[in-house]
Scaffold this active site. Sequence first.
Site, PDB file in Angstrom:
ATOM      1  N   GLY A  84       0.777  -1.237   0.000  1.00 26.10           N
ATOM      2  CA  GLY A  84       0.000   0.000   0.000  1.00 26.10           C
ATOM      3  C   GLY A  84       0.801   1.275   0.000  1.00 26.10           C
TER       4      GLY A  84
ATOM      5  N   TRP B 276       2.180   3.041  -2.412  1.00 25.96           N
ATOM      6  CA  TRP B 276       1.757   4.022  -3.418  1.00 25.96           C
ATOM      7  C   TRP B 276       0.322   4.472  -3.177  1.00 25.96           C
ATOM      8  CZ3 TRP B 276       3.728   3.362  -9.121  1.00 25.96           C
ATOM      9  CH2 TRP B 276       5.120   3.457  -9.127  1.00 25.96           C
TER      10      TRP B 276
ATOM     11  N   ASP C 139      -3.896  -6.052  -6.146  1.00 14.96           N
ATOM     12  CA  ASP C 139      -2.699  -6.878  -5.991  1.00 14.96           C
ATOM     13  C   ASP C 139      -3.138  -8.312  -5.748  1.00 14.96           C
ATOM     14  OD1 ASP C 139       0.486  -5.987  -5.150  1.00 14.96           O
ATOM     15  OD2 ASP C 139      -0.127  -8.063  -4.839  1.00 14.96           O
TER      16      ASP C 139
ATOM     17  N   ASP D 198      -5.372 -12.074  -9.000  1.00 15.85           N
ATOM     18  CA  ASP D 198      -4.330 -12.176 -10.017  1.00 15.85           C
ATOM     19  C   ASP D 198      -4.717 -11.318 -11.219  1.00 15.85           C
ATOM     20  OD1 ASP D 198      -2.509 -12.903 -11.966  1.00 15.85           O
ATOM     21  OD2 ASP D 198      -2.647 -15.054 -11.569  1.00 15.85           O
TER      22      ASP D 198
ATOM     23  N   ASP E 103       3.229  -0.790 -10.386  1.00 16.03           N
ATOM     24  CA  ASP E 103       4.499  -1.143  -9.753  1.00 16.03           C
ATOM     25  C   ASP E 103       4.625  -2.672  -9.695  1.00 16.03           C
ATOM     26  OD1 ASP E 103       6.917  -0.210  -8.673  1.00 16.03           O
ATOM     27  OD2 ASP E 103       6.218  -0.470  -6.618  1.00 16.03           O
TER      28      ASP E 103
ATOM     29  N   LYS F 289       6.476   0.560 -13.833  1.00 17.16           N
ATOM     30  CA  LYS F 289       7.813   0.011 -13.604  1.00 17.16           C
ATOM     31  C   LYS F 289       8.117  -0.999 -14.701  1.00 17.16           C
ATOM     32  CE  LYS F 289       8.484  -2.745 -10.007  1.00 17.16           C
ATOM     33  NZ  LYS F 289       8.702  -3.015  -8.573  1.00 17.16           N
TER      34      LYS F 289
END
Length: 210
Positions: A64, A66, A84, A100, A125, A165
């Site tokens: 958490g 971000w 997530d 997922d 990310d 990312k």
Amino acid sequence: MARSSHTSKSSASWLKEHFDDRYVQRSWQDGYRSRASYKLLELDAKDALLKPGMTVIDLGAAPGGWSQIAADKVGDKGCVIASDILEMDALAGVTFVQGDFTEMEVLEQILVALEGRRVDLVMSDMAPNMSGMAAIDQPQAMYLVELALDLARQTLSPGGRFLAKVFQGEGFDAYLKELRGSFRKVVTRKPEASRARSREVYLLAEGFHG
């Protein structure tokens, strides 16, 4: 099953690096959930990513770091939807979808959570579980950022932004070219809080035009 001495030494080395890390120590002091918070704070300071009232999607959100920053920046009139595969403790102002992201059901839950809103910023990310073998890790990492870009294309408002990312390696240049086809401008960022030895960089795509 007993672990090899090499594995034990590698784990011990990682733990030492982790606890000696000044950003890890700062995160404890500042009340942030992870050292990753400082990456986003630095990127936001440079590129003014987060503003009051924005709608934001945060992929690869746990624990958490971000989402915590985003929720604070967008305020009560904004919206943060985080996702997530791992569990994440609740955060005020954040709607969390656990699952997922490679499964269609999770994508559909994110779209439902938007309630028809268009998105100002999609952040990713995400990273796969790293095996240490580039031939395995790199394709998996690129697959995740491709899926993140697909979601961005579905949900972003015209002019919206996408931050992801990405690990430098096979597929990176092709992905950069793909981004440039959907956005007015793409820049590469390497936050100070990103470990120097890591191949990770952040691609910031601005001015979404489909």
